[in-house]
Design a protein around this motif. Structure first.
Motif, mmCIF file in Angstrom:
data_model
loop_
_atom_site.group_PDB
_atom_site.id
_atom_site.type_symbol
_atom_site.label_atom_id
_atom_site.label_comp_id
_atom_site.label_asym_id
_atom_site.label_seq_id
_atom_site.Cartn_x
_atom_site.Cartn_y
_atom_site.Cartn_z
ATOM 1 N N MET A 1 0.739 -1.311 -0.098
ATOM 2 C CA MET A 1 0.037 0.118 -0.092
ATOM 3 C C MET A 1 0.905 1.241 -0.133
ATOM 4 S SD MET A 1 -3.294 0.996 0.293
ATOM 5 C CE MET A 1 -4.649 1.401 1.321
ATOM 6 N N LEU A 2 0.894 2.049 -1.125
ATOM 7 C CA LEU A 2 1.526 3.180 -1.349
ATOM 8 C C LEU A 2 1.202 4.165 0.050
ATOM 9 C CD1 LEU A 2 3.737 4.749 -2.753
ATOM 10 C CD2 LEU A 2 1.683 5.639 -4.441
ATOM 11 N N LYS A 3 2.310 4.667 0.426
ATOM 12 C CA LYS A 3 2.213 5.803 1.315
ATOM 13 C C LYS A 3 2.126 7.086 0.793
ATOM 14 C CE LYS A 3 3.011 6.315 6.392
ATOM 15 N NZ LYS A 3 2.272 7.621 6.458
ATOM 16 N N LEU A 4 1.406 8.081 0.921
ATOM 17 C CA LEU A 4 1.312 9.385 0.287
ATOM 18 C C LEU A 4 2.016 10.437 1.236
ATOM 19 C CD1 LEU A 4 -2.175 9.096 -1.187
ATOM 20 C CD2 LEU A 4 -0.171 8.291 -2.265
ATOM 21 N N MET A 45 -0.963 6.239 -9.865
ATOM 22 C CA MET A 45 -1.856 5.782 -10.812
ATOM 23 C C MET A 45 -1.656 3.969 -10.999
ATOM 24 S SD MET A 45 -3.177 8.051 -13.928
ATOM 25 C CE MET A 45 -1.655 7.885 -14.886
ATOM 26 N N GLU A 46 -0.330 3.547 -10.728
ATOM 27 C CA GLU A 46 0.339 2.226 -10.881
ATOM 28 C C GLU A 46 -0.557 1.548 -9.587
ATOM 29 O OE1 GLU A 46 4.180 2.197 -11.824
ATOM 30 O OE2 GLU A 46 3.992 3.084 -13.755
ATOM 31 N N SER A 47 -0.384 2.192 -8.465
ATOM 32 C CA SER A 47 -0.654 1.812 -7.283
ATOM 33 C C SER A 47 -2.359 1.813 -7.240
ATOM 34 C CB SER A 47 -0.077 2.470 -6.068
ATOM 35 O OG SER A 47 1.066 2.704 -6.103
ATOM 36 N N ASN B 57 -9.407 6.487 -5.285
ATOM 37 C CA ASN B 57 -9.720 5.498 -4.617
ATOM 38 C C ASN B 57 -9.672 5.622 -3.034
ATOM 39 O OD1 ASN B 57 -10.023 2.744 -3.220
ATOM 40 N ND2 ASN B 57 -8.851 1.538 -5.178
ATOM 41 N N PRO B 58 -10.951 5.687 -2.452
ATOM 42 C CA PRO B 58 -11.098 6.305 -1.120
ATOM 43 C C PRO B 58 -10.310 5.441 -0.270
ATOM 44 C CG PRO B 58 -13.174 6.136 -2.015
ATOM 45 C CD PRO B 58 -12.405 5.329 -3.090
ATOM 46 N N SER B 59 -10.240 4.057 -0.402
ATOM 47 C CA SER B 59 -9.733 3.105 0.737
ATOM 48 C C SER B 59 -7.981 3.317 0.222
ATOM 49 C CB SER B 59 -9.823 1.952 0.542
ATOM 50 O OG SER B 59 -9.071 1.191 -0.639
ATOM 51 N N LYS B 60 -7.749 3.767 -0.804
ATOM 52 C CA LYS B 60 -6.144 3.821 -1.030
ATOM 53 C C LYS B 60 -5.614 5.408 -0.256
ATOM 54 C CE LYS B 60 -5.299 0.241 -3.613
ATOM 55 N NZ LYS B 60 -5.060 0.288 -5.062
ATOM 56 N N ILE B 61 -6.686 6.092 -0.099
ATOM 57 C CA ILE B 61 -6.128 7.461 0.826
ATOM 58 C C ILE B 61 -6.484 7.452 2.074
ATOM 59 C CG2 ILE B 61 -6.007 8.791 -1.624
ATOM 60 C CD1 ILE B 61 -8.664 10.004 -0.615
ATOM 61 N N GLY B 62 -6.993 6.384 2.532
ATOM 62 C CA GLY B 62 -7.292 6.098 3.772
ATOM 63 C C GLY B 62 -8.489 6.219 4.540
#
Lengths: 155, 155
Positions: A1-4, A45-47, B57-62
């Motif tokens: 999971m990519l951390k932003l 985008m890849e993530s 993607n909501p879950s990808k941003i927490g």
DNA sequence: TAATTTTTTGCGAATTTCGAAAGCGCAATT
DNA sequence: AATTGCGCTTTCGAAATTCGCAAAAAATTA
């Protein structure tokens, strides 16, 4: 999971306002290099963090009727029914839910007739569906995809 | 109200697949000029037919918790309440509905705690709200903005 | 039919994207 | 302390795209 990090969030924020904003402009905006913007965007985008899309106004393209439909399914049928509904072109959203309805969907139709067709001719015949409640939308107040406040302390 | 012809619909269809597809590529795809693509896109945007956005993607941003909330309002309060809810950053969608709930919303939260805060500390205190039903989403099956089948006979 | 407006075409100029090499920072290893 | 490896960033010219604009064509109106 990519951390932003903050750079990623800023880029997202900028693109939320305008999905076609050039990398160079985003770079200028935050005083970073174009290459960095590009690298981050590609990585996100890849993530699967986001994708570039257009948001069409349903009523402007003739889809005047919108509904949220709650669906009660037979035990063990939720997954099958949900996947089948996800294939319908009228359907924008399908989710599994806790509570009264196992599934809720959001769908758009050109007319009330088409909505009735969908519920009476299609839904009522789907194997595994026990009952449906149609919530008919009368007015849109908000339908945004830029709802994220990236200045929020949470991020 | 702008009437869309086949060229417009094709352009929309192409951009639904990729919101950043270059005008030149769309033009090539359909054997029309870049200028025409640009003219149509600008016209459609000015008419509010669509806008360029990103779909995060909501879950990808927490944002791991999603809910649909049905709201019962006191008579005469629907508009006021709906507009107030539309201002909340957690809220992606607000609509007025026929039936059991005057208002339904779709909202995203980082955690269950935040959802509870929203319902118990915020919603319960909004003037004009009589009752709320929270439908908690367990799983996403479809959440698309490219649901329009422009090959459909309807358009 | 003529006049007017809208849409399309075609260009060169300006801007943006893209690919790739080189540089940098940092942690782990020796 | 030096080395290595890895991920991220910078840089830069080439290629592609966008943009502005004027002229042509098409559609609409008078």
């Amino acid at each position: 999971m990519l951390k932003l990090d903050q750079t990623d969030l800023r880029i997202l924020q900028s693109l939320q306002a305008d999905g076609r904003r050039p990398y160079t402009e985003i770079a200028k905006q935050y005083g970073i290099s174009e290459g960095k913007v590009r690298f981050r965007i590609n990585r996100m985008m890849e993530s699967g963090v986001f994708e570039f899309v257009i948001h069409t106004n349903p009523s402007k393209i003739g889809l005047h009727v919108q509904a949220i439909i709650g669906i009660v399914t037979k035990v063990g049928y939720r997954d099958k029914v949900a996947m089948e509904l996800a294939d319908c072109k009228e359907v924008r959203f399908v989710g599994a839910f806790a509570g009264k309805y196992e599934i809720m969907i959001q769908a758009y139709f050109p007319s009330n007739e088409r909505l009735i067709e969908f519920t009476d001719l299609y839904l009522s015949k789907v194997d595994g569906i026990e009952a449906t409640d149609v919530f008919l939308e009368l007015k849109d107040y908000k339908d945004s995809f830029s709802y994220i406040d990236l200045a929020d302390e949470h991020f």
